[in-house]
Structure formats: structure tokens, C-alpha cells
Design a protein around this motif. Structure first.
Motif, mmCIF file in Angstrom:
data_model
loop_
_atom_site.group_PDB
_atom_site.id
_atom_site.type_symbol
_atom_site.label_atom_id
_atom_site.label_comp_id
_atom_site.label_asym_id
_atom_site.label_seq_id
_atom_site.Cartn_x
_atom_site.Cartn_y
_atom_site.Cartn_z
ATOM 1 N N HIS A 48 -1.264 -10.286 -0.548
ATOM 2 C CA HIS A 48 -0.748 -9.074 -1.202
ATOM 3 C C HIS A 48 0.701 -9.289 -1.629
ATOM 4 C CE1 HIS A 48 -3.864 -6.951 1.176
ATOM 5 N NE2 HIS A 48 -3.761 -6.006 0.288
ATOM 6 N N HIS A 82 0.799 -1.233 0.000
ATOM 7 C CA HIS A 82 0.000 0.000 0.000
ATOM 8 C C HIS A 82 0.827 1.275 0.000
ATOM 9 C CE1 HIS A 82 -2.355 -3.310 1.640
ATOM 10 N NE2 HIS A 82 -3.247 -2.856 0.803
ATOM 11 N N GLU A 114 -10.866 -3.927 -2.945
ATOM 12 C CA GLU A 114 -10.116 -4.164 -4.187
ATOM 13 C C GLU A 114 -9.425 -5.534 -4.194
ATOM 14 O OE1 GLU A 114 -7.503 -0.769 -3.791
ATOM 15 O OE2 GLU A 114 -5.859 -2.061 -3.186
ATOM 16 N N HIS A 115 -9.536 -6.267 -3.087
ATOM 17 C CA HIS A 115 -8.785 -7.517 -2.959
ATOM 18 C C HIS A 115 -9.533 -8.680 -3.589
ATOM 19 C CE1 HIS A 115 -7.785 -4.661 0.233
ATOM 20 N NE2 HIS A 115 -6.546 -4.997 -0.086
ATOM 21 N N CYS A 155 -7.996 -2.381 3.238
ATOM 22 C CA CYS A 155 -6.618 -2.131 3.619
ATOM 23 C C CYS A 155 -6.491 -0.724 4.155
ATOM 24 C CB CYS A 155 -5.673 -2.419 2.479
ATOM 25 S SG CYS A 155 -5.263 -4.165 2.521
HETATM 26 ZN ZN LIG Z 1 -4.735 -4.164 0.187
#
Ligand SMILES: [Zn+2]
Length: 305
Positions: A276, A61, A134-135, A221
Motif C-alpha cells: 500500500h 485507508h 481491492e488490492h 483492509c
Molecule cells: Zn487496503
């Protein structure tokens, strides 16, 4: 004369180096984060060069590309990124480096229908922000959509190897189906359907896929790290009331909140890995999305029993 010499040299170099000609040059694929990197190498096998931009073990991130990364993106044939909030930097970079033959893919676009469905059912902007996730790769079913799109893109860019890509994809999709069935079996035979995270929660698609209810300290996140006392109390009460045996934390977390909740409730702390990024040692030993998710299935089984 000088120019002629240059052309002659260039021609000689081209002729001398196999793999330099248009048809022999392996396709260069760059993925920003681990899941698409892993899917691309499963599908490419030894037919393409696949690179992950994010260094192993680093936080996705807060990633900022180096000048070297930008040059690498400029020279790649296929570029894959999330297309969400965490990699908005890509928009600024791409406008400067995009070349005509380059294929650009986002994970969000691969599961566009899913995203639209999520946003459509929501009333307010606040609700979209709190539920937007968004994951997409955390659901193996979405992983299949992404893998198929990568396969189609590789076959288009490198038609000579399309048969290999298709074979590798068929094998990989079957493995993802097996993984999906494993999670489904865990959910079907579970004593409970609720998971609690003393951490951020990038698993909305995963939880939805297997009909799990979830309670977490932060959505997606979020960069927040200090939950309110009321949130912590809520999670502790939830665990106590339902005798939930596990409190989850995610990878690259300091784990403090999960540890505090564990201490107050006696629930065991376990890792649910959102993929991630992976550790340096996992990266070096070639750990796959399938391996991490299989570990997740074990952890989930413990949490739901
Ligand atoms: Zn994330």
C-alpha cells in the motif's frame, strides 16, 4: 492597455521559458498510493513527472487530501487511484476538479475482468463483502495489466514520447514476468500450500494466483483490530495441526496479534508486505515494487517449507 501589457508579458514568459509550451511540458502523473506510482515511474523514466499523493509511511485507508493535494490533482494530466472502498474520497474530489484533457484511471478497471469474475461467482452480498478485495496489485499478473494500461495512457497523452514508454514497458513487463516465475517456483516446490495471517489479509489476488489457501484474522483492509477469541484459537489450532512454521503480519501493523499467535505456537513472525505504502527510508532510497515483492518471495519460501 493593462490587458495588452498582460498579454505581452505572458507571451514573453512563454517564449522565455522552455518547457512551458504545450509540446515541451512534461506530463504530470499523480497516483494515490505506492504501486501505481511505482509502475508509472518505471514506464515514464525521465519523460514525465510522477508523484505519489500519499505521504510515505502513512496509512492509506485513513488518507484525506489536503487543499494542496486537490490543486495538484486539478493540474495533473493523468490521475490514477484504486477505485475501491479505501479511496471513495476521490469521487467527491474529482467531480469538482476534473478538466477536459485529464485522463483518469483506476486499478480496479485495469483488472475489470478479474473483478467481475469474483463477484459473479458469489451468491450473497455478505459473501461479496467478505471476499471482495481491492488490492489487485498484490498479484504480479495484475501488476502487468495495470502497467500496460498506464503505458497506453501515457502514450496517448504524450505521443511524442510513446516509443520510450513502449520500450520501458517491455523491459518492465519482462521483470514482472520474472517476479511471477519466482513466486510460481516457490509455490511449486513448497512443502505446503497454506499461509496464516495474524493480521488483515489484503492478499486474495496474490494467494489465488499461486494456488495458496489462506487463513487470516480479518479480510482485506478491515479497520477492525480486535479479533474474536474464537478466531485467534482457530488460527492457533490451524498452525499447530499443520505444523505451519510462519505466522504473517502486514506492514504498518502493530503486530500484536501475530506476536501473540507466535508465542502460543512457536511459529515465526514474518512480514508479507502488501505495498500500500512504503517507509520513508525505502521511499527516499528508491525502493521499487519489484524489491518489496522479491523480499516477499523469500518470506513466502520460508512460510511454505
Ligand atoms: Zn487496503
Amino acid at each position: 492597455m493593462k490587458q495588452l501589457l498582460f498579454f505581452t508579458l505572458a507571451a514573453a514568459l512563454l517564449a522565455a521559458s522552455p518547457g512551458y509550451g504545450q509540446n515541451d511540458k512534461p506530463v504530470n502523473v499523480i497516483a494515490t498510493i505506492f504501486p501505481p506510482y511505482d509502475f508509472a515511474r518505471e514506464i515514464a523514466g525521465d519523460k514525465a513527472n510522477v508523484t505519489m499523493l500519499l505521504p510515505p509511511a502513512s496509512e492509506s485507508h485513513s488518507f484525506e487530501p489536503t487543499p494542496r493535494d486537490i490543486i495538484a490533482i486539478q493540474n495533473c494530466d493523468v490521475f490514477i487511484y484504486v477505485g475501491g472502498e479505501s479511496d471513495e474520497w476521490v469521487n467527491g474530489v474529482l467531480s469538482g476538479v476534473i478538466t477536459s484533457g485529464m485522463k483518469i484511471m483506476t486499478l480496479m478497471d485495469c483488472v475489470e475482468a478479474v473483478k467481475e469474475e469474483v463477484v459473479e461467482g458469489m451468491e450473497s452480498k455478505e459473501e461479496i463483502n467478505s471476499e471482495y478485495d481491492e488490492h489487485v496489485w498484490t498479484s504480479p499478473r495484475n501488476a502487468k495489466l495495470i502497467a500496460q494500461k498506464i503505458s497506453d495512457t501515457l502514450s496517448e497523452v504524450d505521443a511524442a514520447n510513446a516509443d520510450t514508454y513502449k520500450q520501458n514497458t517491455a523491459r518492465y513487463l519482462a521483470e514482472l514476468d520474472e517476479l511471477d516465475a519466482k513466486f510460481q517456483a516457490v509455490a511449486d516446490s513448497a512443502a505446503r500450500k497454506t499461509i496464516v495471517f495474524g493480521d488483515r489479509f489484503p492478499f486474495r489476488y496474490f494467494a489465488d494466483a499461486y494456488g495458496l489457501a489462506y487463513f487470516a484474522a480479518f479480510p482485506g483492509c478491515s479497520t477492525e483490530t480486535e479479533p474474536s477469541a474464537a478466531t485467534v484459537k482457530f488460527l492457533i489450532d490451524k498452525i499447530n495441526a499443520e505444523h505451519i512454521p510462519v505466522v504473517f503480519q502486514i506492514e504498518l501493523s502493530n503486530g500484536r496479534m501475530a506476536a501473540a499467535i507466535s508465542e502460543s505456537t512457536g511459529a515465526k513472525t514474518l512480514l508479507l508486505h502488501s505495498c500500500h505504502n512504503i517507509s520513508k527510508s525505502d521511499f527516499e532510497s528508491g525502493v521499487r515494487y519489484l524489491d518489496i515483492m522479491t523480499r516477499n518471495a523469500e518470506a513466502l519460501k520460508e512460510a511454505l517449507n
